[in-house]
Design a protein around this motif. Structure first.
Motif, mmCIF file in Angstrom:
data_model
loop_
_atom_site.group_PDB
_atom_site.id
_atom_site.type_symbol
_atom_site.label_atom_id
_atom_site.label_comp_id
_atom_site.label_asym_id
_atom_site.label_seq_id
_atom_site.Cartn_x
_atom_site.Cartn_y
_atom_site.Cartn_z
ATOM 1 N N TYR A 37 -12.551 20.561 -1.356
ATOM 2 C CA TYR A 37 -11.385 21.244 -1.895
ATOM 3 C C TYR A 37 -11.607 21.428 -3.389
ATOM 4 N N ARG A 38 -10.787 22.267 -3.994
ATOM 5 C CA ARG A 38 -10.867 22.432 -5.439
ATOM 6 C C ARG A 38 -9.490 22.649 -6.023
ATOM 7 N N GLN A 39 -9.387 22.331 -7.293
ATOM 8 C CA GLN A 39 -8.117 22.500 -7.982
ATOM 9 C C GLN A 39 -8.384 22.997 -9.392
ATOM 10 N N ALA A 40 -7.874 24.175 -9.683
ATOM 11 C CA ALA A 40 -7.974 24.746 -11.016
ATOM 12 C C ALA A 40 -6.746 24.322 -11.825
ATOM 13 N N PRO A 41 -6.847 24.321 -13.145
ATOM 14 C CA PRO A 41 -5.711 23.923 -13.979
ATOM 15 C C PRO A 41 -4.470 24.760 -13.679
ATOM 16 N N GLY A 42 -3.364 24.092 -13.462
ATOM 17 C CA GLY A 42 -2.107 24.786 -13.209
ATOM 18 C C GLY A 42 -1.951 25.321 -11.810
ATOM 19 N N LYS A 43 -2.917 25.032 -10.941
ATOM 20 C CA LYS A 43 -2.858 25.535 -9.572
ATOM 21 C C LYS A 43 -2.897 24.381 -8.581
ATOM 22 N N GLU A 44 -2.498 24.679 -7.366
ATOM 23 C CA GLU A 44 -2.537 23.666 -6.323
ATOM 24 C C GLU A 44 -3.971 23.508 -5.794
ATOM 25 N N ARG A 45 -4.196 22.338 -5.232
ATOM 26 C CA ARG A 45 -5.496 22.101 -4.611
ATOM 27 C C ARG A 45 -5.654 23.019 -3.406
ATOM 28 N N GLU A 46 -6.836 23.599 -3.262
ATOM 29 C CA GLU A 46 -7.050 24.538 -2.175
ATOM 30 C C GLU A 46 -8.313 24.210 -1.404
ATOM 31 N N PHE A 47 -8.304 24.573 -0.149
ATOM 32 C CA PHE A 47 -9.438 24.365 0.736
ATOM 33 C C PHE A 47 -10.603 25.255 0.317
ATOM 34 N N VAL A 48 -11.811 24.702 0.374
ATOM 35 C CA VAL A 48 -13.011 25.475 0.085
ATOM 36 C C VAL A 48 -13.897 25.584 1.328
#
Length: 115
Positions: A37-48
């Motif tokens: 998974y990944r999480q960018a600043p200000g965003k929710e964690r998302e499936f990769v």
């Protein structure tokens, strides 16, 4: 105690490549599905991407054809090969194990892609 140790992040220019690694116990590999998974600043964690227990590989649409998930079972390592990186791939990447008992996470590794 379930432990996942992810690594391999770094800073690369757009178009570059990185290979993430996640070391886990043999019990994890034998009993759980694993993924990234990944999480960018200000965003929710998302499936990769994920590698299910039946061997099926899954990817989010935006990384298909660029990222490849794999594992070295003998060494208990899960990989994520990332090619043709884009600035929008910049995020903290987390290794994940989803088991009957729950979902477990690595500490995260930072990937920064510059234009």
């Amino acid at each position: 105690q379930v432990q996942l140790q992810d690594s391999g992040g770094g800073s690369v220019p757009a178009g570059g490549s990185l290979k993430l690694s996640c070391v886990a116990s043999r019990w994890i590999f034998d009993n759980c599905g694993m993924g990234w998974y990944r999480q960018a600043p200000g965003k929710e964690r998302e499936f990769v991407s994920a590698l299910d227990g039946d061997g099926r590989r899954r990817y989010r649409d935006s990384v298909k054809g660029r990222f490849t998930i794999s594992l070295n079972y003998a060494k208990n390592i899960l990989f994520l090969q990332m090619n043709s990186l884009k600035t929008e791939d910049t995020a903290t990447y987390y290794c994940s194990a989803y088991c009957t008992a729950g979902t477990y996470w690595g500490q995260g590794t930072q990937v920064t892609v510059s234009s």
